[in-house]
Design a protein around this motif. Structure first.
Motif, PDB file in Angstrom:
ATOM      1  N   SER A   4      29.468 -71.810 128.497  1.00  0.00           N
ATOM      2  CA  SER A   4      29.427 -71.008 129.726  1.00  0.00           C
ATOM      3  C   SER A   4      29.957 -71.775 130.924  1.00  0.00           C
ATOM      4  O   SER A   4      30.127 -71.203 132.005  1.00  0.00           O
ATOM      5  CB  SER A   4      27.986 -70.553 130.012  1.00  0.00           C
ATOM      6  N   ARG A   5      30.249 -73.043 130.750  1.00  0.00           N
ATOM      7  CA  ARG A   5      30.709 -73.872 131.863  1.00  0.00           C
ATOM      8  C   ARG A   5      32.134 -73.461 132.275  1.00  0.00           C
ATOM      9  O   ARG A   5      32.980 -73.160 131.422  1.00  0.00           O
ATOM     10  CB  ARG A   5      30.669 -75.350 131.480  1.00  0.00           C
ATOM     11  N   PRO A   6      32.413 -73.463 133.580  1.00  0.00           N
ATOM     12  CA  PRO A   6      33.740 -73.046 134.053  1.00  0.00           C
ATOM     13  C   PRO A   6      34.889 -73.828 133.428  1.00  0.00           C
ATOM     14  O   PRO A   6      35.943 -73.250 133.129  1.00  0.00           O
ATOM     15  CB  PRO A   6      33.652 -73.274 135.565  1.00  0.00           C
ATOM     16  N   ALA A   7      34.705 -75.130 133.220  1.00  0.00           N
ATOM     17  CA  ALA A   7      35.788 -75.929 132.643  1.00  0.00           C
ATOM     18  C   ALA A   7      36.060 -75.530 131.199  1.00  0.00           C
ATOM     19  O   ALA A   7      37.218 -75.540 130.761  1.00  0.00           O
ATOM     20  CB  ALA A   7      35.464 -77.422 132.728  1.00  0.00           C
ATOM     21  N   PHE A   8      35.019 -75.179 130.458  1.00  0.00           N
ATOM     22  CA  PHE A   8      35.245 -74.684 129.098  1.00  0.00           C
ATOM     23  C   PHE A   8      35.980 -73.355 129.142  1.00  0.00           C
ATOM     24  O   PHE A   8      36.931 -73.132 128.382  1.00  0.00           O
ATOM     25  CB  PHE A   8      33.939 -74.515 128.326  1.00  0.00           C
ATOM     26  N   ARG A   9      35.526 -72.436 130.018  1.00  0.00           N
ATOM     27  CA  ARG A   9      36.145 -71.119 130.094  1.00  0.00           C
ATOM     28  C   ARG A   9      37.631 -71.237 130.468  1.00  0.00           C
ATOM     29  O   ARG A   9      38.472 -70.510 129.919  1.00  0.00           O
ATOM     30  CB  ARG A   9      35.419 -70.233 131.110  1.00  0.00           C
ATOM     31  N   ALA A  10      37.948 -72.130 131.392  1.00  0.00           N
ATOM     32  CA  ALA A  10      39.346 -72.320 131.786  1.00  0.00           C
ATOM     33  C   ALA A  10      40.169 -72.845 130.612  1.00  0.00           C
ATOM     34  O   ALA A  10      41.299 -72.393 130.372  1.00  0.00           O
ATOM     35  CB  ALA A  10      39.433 -73.273 132.975  1.00  0.00           C
ATOM     36  N   MET A  11      39.600 -73.811 129.884  1.00  0.00           N
ATOM     37  CA  MET A  11      40.293 -74.334 128.711  1.00  0.00           C
ATOM     38  C   MET A  11      40.478 -73.243 127.669  1.00  0.00           C
ATOM     39  O   MET A  11      41.555 -73.091 127.083  1.00  0.00           O
ATOM     40  CB  MET A  11      39.499 -75.510 128.122  1.00  0.00           C
ATOM     41  N   TRP A  12      39.441 -72.434 127.445  1.00  0.00           N
ATOM     42  CA  TRP A  12      39.499 -71.391 126.423  1.00  0.00           C
ATOM     43  C   TRP A  12      40.496 -70.300 126.787  1.00  0.00           C
ATOM     44  O   TRP A  12      41.202 -69.783 125.927  1.00  0.00           O
ATOM     45  CB  TRP A  12      38.112 -70.819 126.192  1.00  0.00           C
ATOM     46  N   ASP A  13      40.555 -69.964 128.072  1.00  0.00           N
ATOM     47  CA  ASP A  13      41.541 -68.973 128.515  1.00  0.00           C
ATOM     48  C   ASP A  13      42.955 -69.480 128.253  1.00  0.00           C
ATOM     49  O   ASP A  13      43.834 -68.710 127.814  1.00  0.00           O
ATOM     50  CB  ASP A  13      41.360 -68.680 130.016  1.00  0.00           C
ATOM     51  N   ALA A  14      43.191 -70.752 128.526  1.00  0.00           N
ATOM     52  CA  ALA A  14      44.514 -71.337 128.263  1.00  0.00           C
ATOM     53  C   ALA A  14      44.814 -71.354 126.767  1.00  0.00           C
ATOM     54  O   ALA A  14      45.950 -71.089 126.347  1.00  0.00           O
ATOM     55  CB  ALA A  14      44.575 -72.757 128.824  1.00  0.00           C
ATOM     56  N   ARG A  15      43.817 -71.606 125.960  1.00  0.00           N
ATOM     57  CA  ARG A  15      43.991 -71.576 124.509  1.00  0.00           C
ATOM     58  C   ARG A  15      44.340 -70.184 124.030  1.00  0.00           C
ATOM     59  O   ARG A  15      45.192 -70.002 123.145  1.00  0.00           O
ATOM     60  CB  ARG A  15      42.716 -72.066 123.826  1.00  0.00           C
TER      61      ARG A  15
END
Length: 219
Positions: free
Chosen positions: A203-214
């Motif tokens: 749920s962390r923003p940095a994970f979400r940003a990475m996942w969106d890029a993936r």
């Protein structure tokens, strides 16, 4: 300048997520796995793990790899532990004991969980999860994961995160391994503390940003 080599659809997610958490400026070189190309040595092939110029940087031809102003590392756990220690943030170990604990959980994830979790992930990704053969692979892998998941469950039943009751590089390293088993929900239903921990991490923003890029990267 830090350079991170590797596409998002690889173990490079671990380092790209950490870089986001640390707010690092870096150059991203999307080196792709050679196995995903019909002819990785073709003159028009994208830079991949068999490209001579990349092998000159990382002779193992694996991803991720980093070049931090001339210091090259090419094992994802070592990369993340190094970057976390280099920048004085709560993601890094606070002392020698935490350093050992973060290494323990990182290597525990890599040695005790990753192989079988990847079997689940690859079976689901290949669309075989509902086939008889695929179900057999998943069931065997899940059975092999019961013990390490119970170890995690016991530990996380009394703390929100793996070390120091705060989010750290150990959680990134472990979460990005445990994630591979998410194609078998029953494993997480049987270990609710592990499930809740992974949800907190993801749920962390940095994970979400990475996942969106993936997700926007070519499969």
């Amino acid at each position: 300048m830090l350079t991170i080599y590797g596409v998002y659809r690889s173990r490079a997610t671990r380092t790209l997520w950490l870089a986001g958490e640390l707010g690092l400026e870096f150059k991203h070189m999307p080196v792709i796995q050679a196995r995903r190309l019909s002819d990785p040595l073709a003159t028009d092939a994208p830079v991949n793990t068999l490209t001579p110029s990349y092998l000159a940087i990382n002779p193992m031809g694996t991803i991720p790899c980093i070049d931090d102003d001339g210091m090259v590392l090419y094992e994802s756990m070592a990369i993340n532990l190094y970057l976390a220690r280099k920048y004085s943030t709560p993601l890094a170990p606070a002392d020698l004991v935490e350093d050992a604990q973060m290494m323990q959980w990182s290597f525990f994830s890599a040695t005790e969980i990753e192989t079988n979790a990847l079997k689940i992930s690859s079976t689901v990704a290949e669309g075989l999860a509902n086939s008889e053969a695929g179900q057999t692979v998943i069931e065997v892998a899940a059975r092999m994961l019961r013990r390490p998941f119970k170890v995690l469950e016991q530990h996380l039943s009394s703390t929100d995160y793996l070390v120091g009751n705060r989010f750290s590089v150990a959680d990134i390293n472990a979460a990005e391994v445990v994630r591979y088993a998410q194609g078998h929900p029953a494993l997480f239903d049987a270990n609710p503390s592990v499930k809740a921990w992974l949800e907190r991490c993801q749920s962390r923003p940095a994970f979400r940003a990475m996942w969106d890029a993936r997700n926007i990267e070519a499969a």
